[in-house]
Design an enzyme around this catalytic site. Structure first.
Site, PDB file in Angstrom:
ATOM      1  N   GLU A  81       0.831  -1.206   0.000  1.00 13.36           N
ATOM      2  CA  GLU A  81       0.000   0.000   0.000  1.00 13.36           C
ATOM      3  C   GLU A  81       0.861   1.250   0.000  1.00 13.36           C
ATOM      4  OE1 GLU A  81      -2.702  -1.195  -0.989  1.00 13.36           O
ATOM      5  OE2 GLU A  81      -4.120  -0.415   0.487  1.00 13.36           O
ATOM      6  N   THR A 128      -6.123   8.315  -4.510  1.00 14.09           N
ATOM      7  CA  THR A 128      -6.045   8.236  -3.052  1.00 14.09           C
ATOM      8  C   THR A 128      -5.153   9.333  -2.478  1.00 14.09           C
ATOM      9  OG1 THR A 128      -6.332   5.856  -3.207  1.00 14.09           O
ATOM     10  CG2 THR A 128      -5.501   6.701  -1.135  1.00 14.09           C
TER      11      THR A 128
END
Lengths: 312, 312
Positions: free
Chosen positions: A133, A186
């Site tokens: 991530e 994001t």
């Protein structure tokens, strides 16, 4: 070693669950990503192909999270000499707020761990997936990868040290997810959030987090719904989502338990008590989005109970 | 009416429970306050006497929370003509952080409601008791009065609208409370807290709130203990408590599940798995405080399961 090749599915995930910014997430049965992995006599991790990404993901094995994290994993278990060939088949939209990078990374990690005869359990894979991530989103959060690995609802009680708790949830709980095809990376969505907040708003937020967790333990749909309120992050992030408050209003009228942004958006989701209501909600929201000329994808499923699974 | 007079005990309470600032609290079996109330033919609420307060509380029935809230209650149920005489017997220290004003108000409210044949249930009395807190502390919080009225662990999910949830807890859970006799008025303790906090600290806090609630549902002492961490309020409030971190260290070494400030202090509390450990902890902390010339009181009890009770 029992296997030379494996095909793994890992599920999409809804992070935050409205009030639980960075600490709550759950997995869904669909969509998700698939990874095919084969042991090879040639040392090193190679990325053979990616499908379904529209050319968006890097084929460089050092930059792609699936291959980079597989290599990291092999180093960690003391098997850096192992040769692996990887195919990544994206079956879900990228940048959708549904944990797309997480699903790929988790499928890859579960695959390589299985090929190595599973020296680590799924919970122990979470820190590796968090590194994925970090590579993909610039921020090593766990609220997608932990539920993708463990299935169900997950609480990340603490990041340092990492402390992950599986939460119960009502057996009939369904998720209705709609992804409006607008772009919300994001990184940008995180940068919109203020670094300081009023303590009184934080108190409201942790009252709701505690309420949501209690509702999950108590199988209390009303309490779950009342607690799905976000006074801190949603007011800002919802700006990036077309007609967000109209979508919420439609979902709630159609019988949603609660409604909100999935992860950093632009996907939105509703929790429902059954599949029928979930289908009605996705139909209604897609109809609204179509009327304002926005294409969308919809997904309806139970809360995923398994995490990653071997397909082949 | 079934009774002309009543004697009621209401329990002390530990608000916040470390991480759950303004939203969590629990009641203990001791200490607590007693109120004697008698119906009188003379209309109006009169306050006959207060014992045990060292002259600190107002005898003016409009300023004393017990009488003021009894009058408010009678007006609400449409019986403003009822005459009542009140005696308040303080059996616990004032300004201790143990919900002293809450115990008095709750004992009084439960008494008057019982004398009126209980038209309201205990949960419905919470808003009245919150008005008492506003009168006593300048801030109408519910994290003392809700557990005092309902017993056990209580979550105030929301203040507006008021939404109160009873939480389960391990049957053997005990509280070891030590009140160091130093002065920390609630108003001052609140004013020390910053109005803005870092979002990342708030995330840490609600991860712990969710962990504590999960631990209570799961009967998981380890999780309860790990979650009893406060990165926002304790660092400031602990300044007012002599040797706070030494006391914590002693309590944890003696086997506490978790340790922290009760309400706004200066009382501190430990949760334990049994009475013996709780007694060892209070002995150890009182010994330490004595060595630095600070008098203290100690209380050991189970978590209170009943709320207010009729003594006579």
């Amino acid at each position: 070693m029992t296997r030379r090749s494996i095909k793994v599915f890992a599920p999409a995930t809804v992070a935050n669950v409205v009030c639980g910014f960075d600490v709550l997430g759950f997995a869904v049965d669909q969509p998700g990503d698939e990874v095919i992995m084969r042991l090879s006599d040639k040392p090193g991790v190679s990325l053979l192909k990616i499908t379904g990404d529209g050319g968006k993901l890097p084929l460089n094995p050092e930059k792609n999270t699936v291959s980079a994290i597989a290599r990291e994993y092999l180093g960690h278990i003391g098997r850096p000499e192992v040769g692996v060939e990887i195919e990544l088949h994206k079956k879900m939209p990228i940048g959708s707020g549904l944990g797309s990078s997480s699903a790929s990374t988790v499928a890859g990690l579960f695959a390589i761990n299985s090929l190595m005869d599973s020296p680590l359990n799924n919970k122990e894979l979470v820190p590796f997936a968090m590194k994925g991530e970090e590579l993909a989103c610039g921020y090593g959060h766990a609220d997608n990868v932990a539920p993708a690995l463990m299935g169900g609802f997950v609480l990340i009680r603490s990041y340092s040290p990492l402390d992950i708790i599986s939460l119960p949830f009502p057996a009939d709980l369904h998720a209705a997810i709609v992804y409006p095809e607008v772009d919300v990376p994001t990184k940008d969505a995180r940068q919109m959030i203020r670094s300081k907040v009023f303590l009184k708003d934080a108190v409201t937020q942790w009252g709701n987090v505690a309420g949501l967790v209690s509702g999950l333990f108590m199988n209390d749909y009303e309490l779950i719904g009342r607690s799905m309120t976000d006074v801190l992050v949603e007011p800002t992030r919802s700006i990036l989502i077309p007609d967000f408050y109209k979508l919420r209003s439609q979902a709630m009228k159609a019988g949603a338990v609660g409604f909100g942004i999935s992860g950093s958006g632009p996907s939105v989701f509703a929790l429902t008590k059954d599949k029928e209501t979930a289908l009605q909600i996705t139909a209604s929201l897609q109809h609204h989005l179509k009327n304002i000329s926005i294409n969308s994808l919809a997904f309806v499923s139970e809360v995923n109970k398994k995490g990653p699974v071997i397909l082949d």
